[in-house]
Design a protein around this motif. Structure first.
Motif, mmCIF file in Angstrom:
data_model
loop_
_atom_site.group_PDB
_atom_site.id
_atom_site.type_symbol
_atom_site.label_atom_id
_atom_site.label_comp_id
_atom_site.label_asym_id
_atom_site.label_seq_id
_atom_site.Cartn_x
_atom_site.Cartn_y
_atom_site.Cartn_z
ATOM 1 N N ASP A 51 27.420 36.276 2.951
ATOM 2 C CA ASP A 51 26.848 36.694 4.231
ATOM 3 C C ASP A 51 25.357 36.401 4.290
ATOM 4 O O ASP A 51 24.838 35.948 5.313
ATOM 5 C CB ASP A 51 27.101 38.189 4.461
ATOM 6 C CG ASP A 51 28.536 38.466 4.903
ATOM 7 O OD1 ASP A 51 29.207 37.508 5.342
ATOM 8 O OD2 ASP A 51 28.976 39.618 4.803
ATOM 9 N N TRP A 68 23.573 33.973 6.850
ATOM 10 C CA TRP A 68 22.524 34.524 7.709
ATOM 11 C C TRP A 68 21.250 33.694 7.613
ATOM 12 O O TRP A 68 20.638 33.343 8.621
ATOM 13 C CB TRP A 68 22.253 35.967 7.294
ATOM 14 C CG TRP A 68 21.094 36.593 7.995
ATOM 15 C CD1 TRP A 68 21.092 37.206 9.210
ATOM 16 C CD2 TRP A 68 19.745 36.685 7.514
ATOM 17 N NE1 TRP A 68 19.836 37.671 9.531
ATOM 18 C CE2 TRP A 68 18.987 37.354 8.501
ATOM 19 C CE3 TRP A 68 19.102 36.253 6.348
ATOM 20 C CZ2 TRP A 68 17.628 37.609 8.352
ATOM 21 C CZ3 TRP A 68 17.747 36.503 6.197
ATOM 22 C CH2 TRP A 68 17.038 37.175 7.194
ATOM 23 N N PRO A 120 25.234 36.970 13.898
ATOM 24 C CA PRO A 120 25.661 37.907 14.936
ATOM 25 C C PRO A 120 24.766 37.768 16.157
ATOM 26 O O PRO A 120 23.606 37.350 16.062
ATOM 27 C CB PRO A 120 25.499 39.277 14.274
ATOM 28 C CG PRO A 120 25.339 39.012 12.816
ATOM 29 C CD PRO A 120 24.738 37.657 12.696
ATOM 30 N N TYR A 168 28.611 38.912 8.854
ATOM 31 C CA TYR A 168 29.273 38.128 9.885
ATOM 32 C C TYR A 168 30.770 38.350 9.799
ATOM 33 O O TYR A 168 31.343 38.398 8.718
ATOM 34 C CB TYR A 168 28.959 36.640 9.735
ATOM 35 C CG TYR A 168 29.409 35.816 10.911
ATOM 36 C CD1 TYR A 168 28.559 35.602 11.981
ATOM 37 C CD2 TYR A 168 30.681 35.270 10.953
ATOM 38 C CE1 TYR A 168 28.962 34.860 13.078
ATOM 39 C CE2 TYR A 168 31.099 34.532 12.035
ATOM 40 C CZ TYR A 168 30.233 34.321 13.092
ATOM 41 O OH TYR A 168 30.645 33.597 14.175
ATOM 42 N N ASP A 215 33.259 30.269 17.114
ATOM 43 C CA ASP A 215 33.932 31.031 16.061
ATOM 44 C C ASP A 215 35.296 30.434 15.741
ATOM 45 O O ASP A 215 35.696 30.351 14.572
ATOM 46 C CB ASP A 215 34.086 32.492 16.484
ATOM 47 C CG ASP A 215 32.796 33.273 16.334
ATOM 48 O OD1 ASP A 215 31.882 32.762 15.667
ATOM 49 O OD2 ASP A 215 32.695 34.385 16.887
ATOM 50 N N GLU A 269 29.188 44.495 16.508
ATOM 51 C CA GLU A 269 28.204 44.179 15.487
ATOM 52 C C GLU A 269 27.325 45.408 15.265
ATOM 53 O O GLU A 269 26.686 45.913 16.190
ATOM 54 C CB GLU A 269 27.361 42.980 15.920
ATOM 55 C CG GLU A 269 28.195 41.717 16.098
ATOM 56 C CD GLU A 269 27.423 40.595 16.761
ATOM 57 O OE1 GLU A 269 27.945 39.475 16.818
ATOM 58 O OE2 GLU A 269 26.298 40.850 17.220
#
Length: 370
Positions: A13, A17, A93, A160, A235, A310
């Motif tokens: 993650d 990110w 996000p 995420y 996505d 989120e």
């Protein structure tokens, strides 16, 4: 074993990110530089046209799109807006992606005018010596935006959710998501009717602040809806790329939701572009764009919280909201110089000086003519 898997997941993650932040910031920079080159091409085309009107014996002036710099700027703008933003949106996000977009506003308000004059000086062989000086409110507002973006990104969600088209569809069908979108679009339809009515011009004259805020709210909400459906599409594509099984990878292309997300993202983007151009035509760009960006950021984050669920740790939420508050204050400060019929700022005077001196450079006799 479970602890090791959790650590690996958290590390993944963090890597995603960080990569998403790099993509997003790079897209903002490339888009702003591309816009600067496009502006310079228009300025240069105007200078060529003015020089030709003074001396028609010169060769016919080139249109702005005939300059190679314009094509370079357009390419950089498209590269920053389309693939890099889409890759960033597939890794971040929405609650983290939206604050970073405030960097574009700072670049356009502070960096682009400075680069434009420097580039014009370089193209004119140092003929111009004007130095742009930004108003203190723009400098302070830009600093607030950058500090707020740093806080919001640092303390925002770093995790995420791996989602395919089906999972996104389930999130969109939640009662909270449906209520948010239905109420939002009903309000937007009312604002669209008002903005397209014949008496809208009179309303702008009588209460221009309310008219500007409502129009920016309209455009910002529509833009946030575009990002929501675009995120649903990217996505699905991201899940398709990560699937190692060929049969499973086909799910993204056989699911009708994938194409619905793409179609809605394209249609809503056209609607957003229409009202954005309308707002820039009616209101001063220096006043409208910060308010529009603020609305886009707020509704985009709301979409991330309400629709995509989120969230972040409770200890980080306060710092995140503090960062968002500082960004909003900075954007409001950037509107201080955007008044109706304002006197030209020092930056605008500098740009006009670049334009005038470029004309003199083109119209002055060369040593061979003397």
């Amino acid at each position: 074993m479970e602890l090791q898997d959790t650590r690996r997941s958290l590390t993944d993650d963090e890597h995603q990110w960080g990569l998403g932040v790099i993509f997003c910031v790079t897209g903002c920079i490339l888009g702003s530089v591309g816009m600067m080159l496009i502006k310079w091409s228009h300025l240069q085309a105007q200078a060529d046209r003015d020089a030709w009107l003074v001396d028609v014996r010169r060769s016919a002036p080139l249109a702005y799109w005939e300059h190679r710099v314009w094509w370079l700027g357009t390419g950089l703008l498209l590269l920053g807006v389309v693939p890099l933003d889409m890759m960033a949106l597939s890794l971040l996000p929405l609650v983290t992606f939206m604050p970073i977009t405030g960097v574009t506003l700072v670049l356009n308000a502070v960096v682009v005018p400075w680069l434009l004059i420097k580039f014009s000086q370089w193209q004119g062989d140092g003929a111009t010596t004007t130095k742009p000086k930004l108003p203190k409110s723009q400098m302070a507002g830009s600093m607030c935006v950058l500090v707020g973006v740093t806080l919001a990104v640092a303390f925002g969600s770093h995790s995420y959710q791996d989602m395919d088209a089906r999972r996104t569809g389930d999130l969109l069908q939640k009662s909270g998501s449906l209520a948010y979108m239905i109420v939002g679009w009903l309000i937007i339809m009312v604002l669209m009717y008002i903005a397209n009515s014949g008496s809208y011009g009179q309303w702008v004259d009588k209460c221009w602040i309310l008219a500007l805020v409502s129009h920016a709210l309209l455009t910002g909400f529509v833009g946030s809806q575009h990002l929501i459906f675009l995120k649903g599409f990217v996505d699905a594509i991201r899940t398709w790329l990560r699937n190692q099984s060929f049969d499973d990878s086909l799910d993204a292309w056989t699911d009708w939701r994938t194409y619905i997300y793409l179609l809605l993202a394209l249609l809503i983007s056209l609607l957003q572009l229409n009202y954005l151009n309308q707002g820039l035509e009616i209101f001063d760009a220096g006043l409208y764009l910060p308010v529009y960006n603020m609305m886009l950021m707020m509704f985009g984050m709301a979409g991330g919280f309400v629709i995509f669920e989120e969230a972040m740790d409770g200890s980080d939420t306060g710092y995140y909201l503090l960062g968002i508050g500082i960004v909003v204050v900075g954007m409001l400060m950037l509107t201080q110089d955007g008044r109706s019929d304002p006197p030209p700022s020092e930056t605008e005077q500098a740009l006009q000086s670049v334009h005038q001196q470029t004309c003199l450079l083109y119209t002055s006799p060369s040593p061979r003519d003397s």
